[in-house]
Scaffold this motif. Structure first.
Motif, PDB file in Angstrom:
ATOM      1  N   LYS A 136      48.433  49.757  36.854  1.00 19.21           N
ATOM      2  CA  LYS A 136      47.181  50.268  37.430  1.00 19.21           C
ATOM      3  C   LYS A 136      45.984  49.488  36.907  1.00 19.21           C
ATOM      4  O   LYS A 136      45.033  49.223  37.655  1.00 19.21           O
ATOM      5  CB  LYS A 136      47.037  51.754  37.102  1.00 19.21           C
ATOM      6  N   ASP A 137      46.052  49.136  35.597  1.00 13.08           N
ATOM      7  CA  ASP A 137      44.953  48.336  35.036  1.00 13.08           C
ATOM      8  C   ASP A 137      44.835  46.994  35.753  1.00 13.08           C
ATOM      9  O   ASP A 137      43.731  46.517  36.032  1.00 13.08           O
ATOM     10  CB  ASP A 137      45.181  48.104  33.541  1.00 13.08           C
ATOM     11  N   LYS A 138      46.018  46.387  36.043  1.00 17.36           N
ATOM     12  CA  LYS A 138      46.008  45.114  36.771  1.00 17.36           C
ATOM     13  C   LYS A 138      45.442  45.298  38.182  1.00 17.36           C
ATOM     14  O   LYS A 138      44.674  44.466  38.664  1.00 17.36           O
ATOM     15  CB  LYS A 138      47.420  44.541  36.831  1.00 17.36           C
ATOM     16  N   GLU A 139      45.855  46.415  38.829  1.00 18.21           N
ATOM     17  CA  GLU A 139      45.344  46.682  40.178  1.00 18.21           C
ATOM     18  C   GLU A 139      43.838  46.901  40.143  1.00 18.21           C
ATOM     19  O   GLU A 139      43.107  46.410  41.013  1.00 18.21           O
ATOM     20  CB  GLU A 139      46.042  47.910  40.757  1.00 18.21           C
ATOM     21  N   ILE A 140      43.393  47.635  39.104  1.00 16.47           N
ATOM     22  CA  ILE A 140      41.952  47.867  38.961  1.00 16.47           C
ATOM     23  C   ILE A 140      41.226  46.549  38.737  1.00 16.47           C
ATOM     24  O   ILE A 140      40.158  46.295  39.317  1.00 16.47           O
ATOM     25  CB  ILE A 140      41.682  48.842  37.796  1.00 16.47           C
ATOM     26  N   GLN A 141      41.832  45.690  37.888  1.00 13.97           N
ATOM     27  CA  GLN A 141      41.231  44.380  37.626  1.00 13.97           C
ATOM     28  C   GLN A 141      41.163  43.542  38.894  1.00 13.97           C
ATOM     29  O   GLN A 141      40.143  42.876  39.172  1.00 13.97           O
ATOM     30  CB  GLN A 141      42.041  43.648  36.549  1.00 13.97           C
ATOM     31  N   ILE A 142      42.262  43.597  39.687  1.00 17.72           N
ATOM     32  CA  ILE A 142      42.290  42.853  40.952  1.00 17.72           C
ATOM     33  C   ILE A 142      41.211  43.378  41.896  1.00 17.72           C
ATOM     34  O   ILE A 142      40.501  42.604  42.553  1.00 17.72           O
ATOM     35  CB  ILE A 142      43.681  42.959  41.602  1.00 17.72           C
ATOM     36  N   ARG A 164      38.479  44.931  41.046  1.00 13.63           N
ATOM     37  CA  ARG A 164      37.164  44.550  40.527  1.00 13.63           C
ATOM     38  C   ARG A 164      36.855  43.094  40.840  1.00 13.63           C
ATOM     39  O   ARG A 164      35.719  42.753  41.196  1.00 13.63           O
ATOM     40  CB  ARG A 164      37.115  44.787  39.020  1.00 13.63           C
ATOM     41  N   GLU A 165      37.884  42.229  40.677  1.00 15.55           N
ATOM     42  CA  GLU A 165      37.690  40.815  41.001  1.00 15.55           C
ATOM     43  C   GLU A 165      37.404  40.638  42.488  1.00 15.55           C
ATOM     44  O   GLU A 165      36.548  39.823  42.864  1.00 15.55           O
ATOM     45  CB  GLU A 165      38.927  40.026  40.592  1.00 15.55           C
ATOM     46  N   GLU A 166      38.133  41.397  43.319  1.00 20.82           N
ATOM     47  CA  GLU A 166      37.902  41.326  44.760  1.00 20.82           C
ATOM     48  C   GLU A 166      36.498  41.811  45.105  1.00 20.82           C
ATOM     49  O   GLU A 166      35.799  41.223  45.941  1.00 20.82           O
ATOM     50  CB  GLU A 166      38.949  42.175  45.497  1.00 20.82           C
ATOM     51  N   LYS A 175      30.948  40.690  46.569  1.00 23.11           N
ATOM     52  CA  LYS A 175      29.516  40.681  46.251  1.00 23.11           C
ATOM     53  C   LYS A 175      28.979  39.252  46.253  1.00 23.11           C
ATOM     54  O   LYS A 175      27.878  38.995  46.743  1.00 23.11           O
ATOM     55  CB  LYS A 175      29.284  41.332  44.888  1.00 23.11           C
ATOM     56  N   LEU A 176      29.777  38.331  45.674  1.00 23.06           N
ATOM     57  CA  LEU A 176      29.359  36.929  45.662  1.00 23.06           C
ATOM     58  C   LEU A 176      29.264  36.388  47.079  1.00 23.06           C
ATOM     59  O   LEU A 176      28.307  35.665  47.416  1.00 23.06           O
ATOM     60  CB  LEU A 176      30.360  36.107  44.844  1.00 23.06           C
TER      61      LEU A 176
END
Length: 232
Positions: A125-131, A133-135, A140-141
């Motif tokens: 889940k942490d990895k999914e959350i990180q993904i 967040r990166e997405e 945003k960029l």
């Protein structure tokens, strides 16, 4: 002290520990102290006293649903009855000890597996959350870059429009200037031609007068013209 055979010293320490746990009302600590006490009785060959302690505390452990202390007391009962030569009871308690130990082991193993699964799921889940967040950061960029590009395009269009507008104004000003100069040139040309026509008409009149006077007085036209120019 127990491992070195110093049982009296071990008994004193166990008694002090029990007193502390009873003061703190720490049931698990009390059961642990009672187990060490029963085990000490077992080591010193006082099997009946070891059985008494174990039988009393095994009930408390069962009521408190503390399987590990209960397993320890079952082991004490098995060894104490074996020491007394009561092998049937020793075997019975040994089987109960084995069954409860296996149950504790399986429960612990299941807990460890559950913890590992939870840790794995948590990491996943942490990895999914990180993904995510990166997405989100990439989105945003992208939005920021798109906005900047749109602003730059708008600015470029505005610059081009203003440049064309200014160029048009300059062309119109130049056109107006050229038109004015052309009109001025035409006026000057018309004025010169008009003056030339006036001069030609005047010369024709002078020539006509000179010819009339020459015919009247019998003199040449050149003499009349010289006389006219001299007087003017």
């Amino acid at each position: 002290y127990t491992t070195r055979g110093q049982y009296n010293e071990a008994g004193v320490l166990i008694a002090e520990g029990l007193a502390y746990f009873e003061k703190q009302q720490d049931q698990r600590g009390i059961l642990s102290g009672k187990y060490y006490q029963a085990n000490l009785e077992l080591k010193t060959g006082r099997y009946e006293r070891a059985i008494e302690i174990a039988q009393n505390e095994i009930i408390t452990a069962k009521q408190q649903m503390l399987d590990e202390p209960r397993s320890n007391f079952l082991q004490v009962l098995a060894e104490a009855h074996e020491g007394l030569g009561k092998y049937d009871k020793a075997l019975l308690f040994q089987k109960q000890y084995k069954a409860l130990s296996d149950s504790i082991y399986n429960a612990e193993k299941a807990r460890i597996v559950a913890d590992l699964q939870y840790a794995y799921e948590g990491e996943k889940k942490d990895k999914e959350i990180q993904i995510l967040r990166e997405e989100e950061a990439r989105q945003k960029l992208y939005v920021t870059l798109t906005s900047l590009a749109a602003m730059a395009a708008f600015f470029l269009v505005a610059v081009i429009y203003l440049s064309k507008k200014l160029q048009t104004v300059r062309h119109r000003e130049r056109e107006a200037q050229l038109t004015a100069e052309r009109e001025k040139s035409d006026r000057e040309k018309y004025q010169v031609e008009a003056e030339k026509q006036i001069e030609e008409e005047r010369n024709k009149r002078i020539l006509a007068v000179a010819q009339f006077l020459g015919d009247k007085y019998g003199i040449s036209i050149d003499q009349v013209l010289l006389a006219f120019l001299f007087n003017h």
